[in-house]
Design an enzyme around this catalytic site. Structure first.
Site, short mmCIF file in Angstrom:
data_model
loop_
_atom_site.label_atom_id
_atom_site.label_comp_id
_atom_site.label_asym_id
_atom_site.label_seq_id
_atom_site.Cartn_x
_atom_site.Cartn_y
_atom_site.Cartn_z
N SER A 134 -17.53 -23.16 15.31
CA SER A 134 -18.89 -22.85 15.33
C SER A 134 -19.54 -23.51 14.40
O SER A 134 -20.74 -23.96 14.66
CB SER A 134 -19.05 -21.43 15.23
OG SER A 134 -18.57 -20.55 16.31
N HIS A 186 -22.09 -20.13 10.11
CA HIS A 186 -23.16 -20.90 11.18
C HIS A 186 -24.33 -21.68 10.40
O HIS A 186 -24.62 -22.65 10.76
CB HIS A 186 -23.62 -19.72 12.02
CG HIS A 186 -22.72 -19.32 13.02
ND1 HIS A 186 -22.92 -18.05 13.66
CD2 HIS A 186 -21.40 -19.70 13.00
CE1 HIS A 186 -21.88 -17.72 14.41
NE2 HIS A 186 -20.89 -18.43 14.20
#
Length: 273
Positions: A134, A186
């Site tokens: 991610s 993230h």
């Protein structure tokens, strides 16, 4: 009617290759019953334990099939970057800066962990373990948002997000819907993505990419050898000892010498990135 899949794969060779690699690694992890602690990135293992190879293994490893499908679906949509050579992107750009995103986002995650542990005394971040692609996905979302704000990000073929809002929309959405999702991971991808898009990180070409890849491979192998994660008889790393310092016990094993230490108290916590 859309293009046949084979044509789309040929148009996105780098994205397709990464998706294939991550899928094969996921299959291997399932077959070998490997867990977060074996491949994930944690401050305790990487910084204190010297297992720098985890920066790479954590990025390409997924334990949950849902996690894998979500990341690979987003990555497939972001493969449009490979088709934008006319605005300075393209396959080479994608490969060069994917390498940068993997390494720098991992280092930034460790930097955030270090700050939380040393500055704010939050011991939770010492053992939290992150896995997943991610960081890179969020990095490419951010780059595409800056370079091609009119693009759309398709997730699972049913959800379409305006790319200019996708990084922060996805950051908030995943933090609410998936409590285990790594906000720090993230966010690190987004920060590195903006650094690339705004030209703060620039100048990557084939020479620097190959040089960087060589150093990554060297550090990866040497750190695995040094920490006993890989047995390479042709590489010998001599310990540097100071007689004035307390000695650390070493026990013999079939595969060489193994550092003996007590397990630290507390449970390891998994973070999905």
């Amino acid at each position: 009617m859309g293009k046949p899949l084979i044509y789309e794969i040929l148009e996105k060779p780098a994205s397709s290759s990464v998706i294939g690699i991550c899928s094969l690694i996921w299959f291997f992890i399932q077959k070998r019953n490997i867990g977060y602690a074996d491949v994930g990135l944690s401050y305790e293992a990487a910084v204190e334990g010297g297992q720098y190879w985890r920066i790479i293994t954590s990025a390409f490893s997924h334990i949950s099939v849902v996690h894998l499908v979500f990341n690979m679906s987003a990555l497939w949509s972001l493969g449009v970057v490979e088709q934008l050579g006319q605005i300075g992107l393209g396959v080479e750009y994608y490969l060069h800066y994917t390498l940068v995103l993997v390494v720098l986002s991992g280092l930034l995650v460790l930097g955030f962990y270090h700050m939380m542990i040393q500055r704010f005394k939050v011991e939770y971040f010492r053992r939290v373990t992150a896995v997943g692609y991610s960081c890179v996905v969020f990095g490419w979302m951010t780059i595409l948002a800056a370079k091609q704000p009119s693009s759309k990000l398709n997730i699972f073929g049913v959800l379409s997000l305006p790319i200019n809002f996708a990084p922060f929309e996805s950051l908030i959405f995943t933090s609410i819907m998936v409590p285990q999702a790594s906000f720090i991971g993230h966010l690190s991808g987004i920060i590195v993505g903006y650094s690339i898009a705004w030209g703060l990180i620039h100048g990557m070409n084939n020479y620097w990419a190959i040089t960087m890849l060589g150093w990554i491979a060297l550090v990866f192998v040497m750190s695995m050898k040094r920490t006993g994660s890989m047995e390479l008889s042709f590489i010998e790393i001599e310990p540097v000892t100071d007689p004035s310092l307390p000695s650390v016990g070493v026990v013999a094993s079939r595969n060489g010498r193994t550092l003996q230490m007590d397990a630290l108290p507390g449970r390891r916590v998994a973070d999905i990135v």
